[in-house]
Motif scaffolding. Structure first.
Motif, PDB file in Angstrom:
ATOM      1  N   GLY A  48       0.822  -1.207   0.000  1.00 46.90           N
ATOM      2  CA  GLY A  48       0.000   0.000   0.000  1.00 46.90           C
ATOM      3  C   GLY A  48       0.855   1.255   0.000  1.00 46.90           C
ATOM      4  N   GLY A  49       0.219   2.364  -0.301  1.00 50.37           N
ATOM      5  CA  GLY A  49       0.902   3.655  -0.340  1.00 50.37           C
ATOM      6  C   GLY A  49       1.468   4.085   0.998  1.00 50.37           C
ATOM      7  N   ASP A  50       1.017   3.438   2.078  1.00 52.43           N
ATOM      8  CA  ASP A  50       1.529   3.744   3.415  1.00 52.43           C
ATOM      9  C   ASP A  50       2.637   2.790   3.854  1.00 52.43           C
ATOM     10  OD1 ASP A  50       0.017   1.462   3.667  1.00 52.43           O
ATOM     11  OD2 ASP A  50      -1.150   2.179   5.391  1.00 52.43           O
ATOM     12  N   GLY A  51       3.049   1.880   2.934  1.00 52.00           N
ATOM     13  CA  GLY A  51       4.104   0.925   3.259  1.00 52.00           C
ATOM     14  C   GLY A  51       3.594  -0.374   3.856  1.00 52.00           C
ATOM     15  N   SER A  52       2.277  -0.537   3.929  1.00 53.18           N
ATOM     16  CA  SER A  52       1.711  -1.767   4.495  1.00 53.18           C
ATOM     17  C   SER A  52       1.762  -2.909   3.473  1.00 53.18           C
ATOM     18  CB  SER A  52       0.260  -1.533   4.922  1.00 53.18           C
ATOM     19  OG  SER A  52      -0.532  -1.193   3.789  1.00 53.18           O
ATOM     20  N   LEU A  53       1.846  -4.121   3.978  1.00 62.74           N
ATOM     21  CA  LEU A  53       1.808  -5.309   3.130  1.00 62.74           C
ATOM     22  C   LEU A  53       0.348  -5.701   2.954  1.00 62.74           C
ATOM     23  CD1 LEU A  53       3.306  -7.641   1.662  1.00 62.74           C
ATOM     24  CD2 LEU A  53       3.296  -8.857   3.851  1.00 62.74           C
ATOM     25  N   ILE A  54      -0.145  -5.627   1.726  1.00 66.21           N
ATOM     26  CA  ILE A  54      -1.540  -5.950   1.443  1.00 66.21           C
ATOM     27  C   ILE A  54      -1.697  -7.439   1.185  1.00 66.21           C
ATOM     28  CG2 ILE A  54      -3.447  -5.578  -0.173  1.00 66.21           C
ATOM     29  CD1 ILE A  54      -2.295  -2.722  -0.566  1.00 66.21           C
ATOM     30  N   SER A  55      -0.788  -7.998   0.378  1.00 66.85           N
ATOM     31  CA  SER A  55      -0.868  -9.432   0.093  1.00 66.85           C
ATOM     32  C   SER A  55       0.496  -9.964  -0.303  1.00 66.85           C
ATOM     33  CB  SER A  55      -1.878  -9.711  -1.023  1.00 66.85           C
ATOM     34  OG  SER A  55      -1.401  -9.220  -2.260  1.00 66.85           O
ATOM     35  N   LYS A  56       0.613 -11.278  -0.162  1.00 65.04           N
ATOM     36  CA  LYS A  56       1.840 -11.963  -0.580  1.00 65.04           C
ATOM     37  C   LYS A  56       1.455 -13.363  -1.023  1.00 65.04           C
ATOM     38  CE  LYS A  56       3.227 -13.686   3.994  1.00 65.04           C
ATOM     39  NZ  LYS A  56       2.208 -13.400   4.914  1.00 65.04           N
ATOM     40  N   ASN A  57       2.068 -13.840  -2.094  1.00 65.05           N
ATOM     41  CA  ASN A  57       1.838 -15.224  -2.497  1.00 65.05           C
ATOM     42  C   ASN A  57       3.016 -15.737  -3.312  1.00 65.05           C
ATOM     43  OD1 ASN A  57       1.162 -14.949  -5.476  1.00 65.05           O
ATOM     44  ND2 ASN A  57      -0.353 -13.588  -4.574  1.00 65.05           N
ATOM     45  N   ILE A  58       3.195 -17.034  -3.246  1.00 68.55           N
ATOM     46  CA  ILE A  58       4.302 -17.654  -3.969  1.00 68.55           C
ATOM     47  C   ILE A  58       3.884 -17.841  -5.421  1.00 68.55           C
ATOM     48  CG2 ILE A  58       5.697 -19.754  -4.198  1.00 68.55           C
ATOM     49  CD1 ILE A  58       5.500 -20.021  -1.123  1.00 68.55           C
ATOM     50  N   GLN A  59       4.652 -17.225  -6.314  1.00 67.62           N
ATOM     51  CA  GLN A  59       4.397 -17.397  -7.747  1.00 67.62           C
ATOM     52  C   GLN A  59       5.061 -18.655  -8.258  1.00 67.62           C
ATOM     53  OE1 GLN A  59       5.482 -13.982 -10.106  1.00 67.62           O
ATOM     54  NE2 GLN A  59       3.346 -13.384 -10.213  1.00 67.62           N
ATOM     55  N   ARG A  60       6.269 -18.936  -7.708  1.00 69.12           N
ATOM     56  CA  ARG A  60       6.972 -20.158  -8.086  1.00 69.12           C
ATOM     57  C   ARG A  60       7.756 -20.662  -6.880  1.00 69.12           C
ATOM     58  NH1 ARG A  60      11.251 -19.380 -12.255  1.00 69.12           N
ATOM     59  NH2 ARG A  60      12.710 -19.667 -10.572  1.00 69.12           N
ATOM     60  N   SER A  61       7.549 -21.919  -6.566  1.00 71.37           N
ATOM     61  CA  SER A  61       8.214 -22.544  -5.431  1.00 71.37           C
ATOM     62  C   SER A  61       9.690 -22.813  -5.739  1.00 71.37           C
ATOM     63  CB  SER A  61       7.511 -23.871  -5.111  1.00 71.37           C
ATOM     64  OG  SER A  61       8.251 -24.597  -4.153  1.00 71.37           O
ATOM     65  N   SER A  62      10.471 -22.862  -4.683  1.00 72.61           N
ATOM     66  CA  SER A  62      11.880 -23.231  -4.798  1.00 72.61           C
ATOM     67  C   SER A  62      12.029 -24.742  -4.946  1.00 72.61           C
ATOM     68  CB  SER A  62      12.637 -22.784  -3.548  1.00 72.61           C
ATOM     69  OG  SER A  62      12.184 -23.526  -2.426  1.00 72.61           O
ATOM     70  N   GLY A  63      10.953 -25.454  -4.629  1.00 74.92           N
ATOM     71  CA  GLY A  63      11.006 -26.912  -4.613  1.00 74.92           C
ATOM     72  C   GLY A  63      11.241 -27.459  -3.214  1.00 74.92           C
ATOM     73  N   HIS A  64      11.443 -26.549  -2.246  1.00 74.80           N
ATOM     74  CA  HIS A  64      11.678 -26.939  -0.860  1.00 74.80           C
ATOM     75  C   HIS A  64      10.788 -26.076   0.036  1.00 74.80           C
ATOM     76  CE1 HIS A  64      15.182 -29.283  -2.063  1.00 74.80           C
ATOM     77  NE2 HIS A  64      15.589 -28.234  -2.759  1.00 74.80           N
ATOM     78  N   SER A  65       9.886 -26.695   0.760  1.00 75.24           N
ATOM     79  CA  SER A  65       8.940 -25.929   1.579  1.00 75.24           C
ATOM     80  C   SER A  65       9.636 -25.061   2.626  1.00 75.24           C
ATOM     81  CB  SER A  65       7.916 -26.855   2.242  1.00 75.24           C
ATOM     82  OG  SER A  65       8.557 -27.759   3.105  1.00 75.24           O
ATOM     83  N   VAL A  66      10.759 -25.516   3.160  1.00 77.22           N
ATOM     84  CA  VAL A  66      11.469 -24.734   4.172  1.00 77.22           C
ATOM     85  C   VAL A  66      12.005 -23.422   3.574  1.00 77.22           C
ATOM     86  CG1 VAL A  66      13.722 -25.894   3.912  1.00 77.22           C
ATOM     87  CG2 VAL A  66      13.120 -24.847   6.084  1.00 77.22           C
TER      88      VAL A  66
END
Length: 104
Positions: A48-66
């Motif tokens: 957001g314009g105030d520096g807040s995190l609105i959303s996050k999602n993995i577009q491509r996995s590294s292949g390792h959940s950790v």
């Protein structure tokens, strides 16, 4: 045209600053190091314009959940994000963040 160019330039600079800000919070998980796990997770975020995190999602996995989990944790640790320049304050910024976990 001049205004559009200036806005585009500011967005590129903002993307670079955001990536540098996020990189400060990177920690290679110890278990991943011991097991010689490597990879790159690509995360899409909205800020957001105030520096807040609105959303996050993995577009491509590294292949390792950790490693994927650590990438997502980095986004949380990075809050709040740097506030954008005035011309971008009333908008949402979409950024794609590649995070490479490589053993040297």
């Amino acid at each position: 045209l001049h205004t559009a160019y200036r806005r585009q330039r500011q967005m590129c600079i903002r993307d670079s600053l955001l990536r540098a800000h996020i990189a400060k919070h990177k920690k290679y998980p110890r278990i991943a190091q011991r097991r010689k796990m490597q990879g790159e997770v690509i995360i899409a975020i909205q800020i957001g314009g105030d520096g807040s995190l609105i959303s996050k999602n993995i577009q491509r996995s590294s292949g390792h959940s950790v490693l994927d989990k650590e990438g997502m944790n980095m986004m949380e640790k990075s809050k709040p994000f740097p506030v954008p320049p005035d011309t971008l304050k009333n908008s949402v910024t979409n950024v794609v963040v590649p995070i490479a976990f490589n053993l040297i």
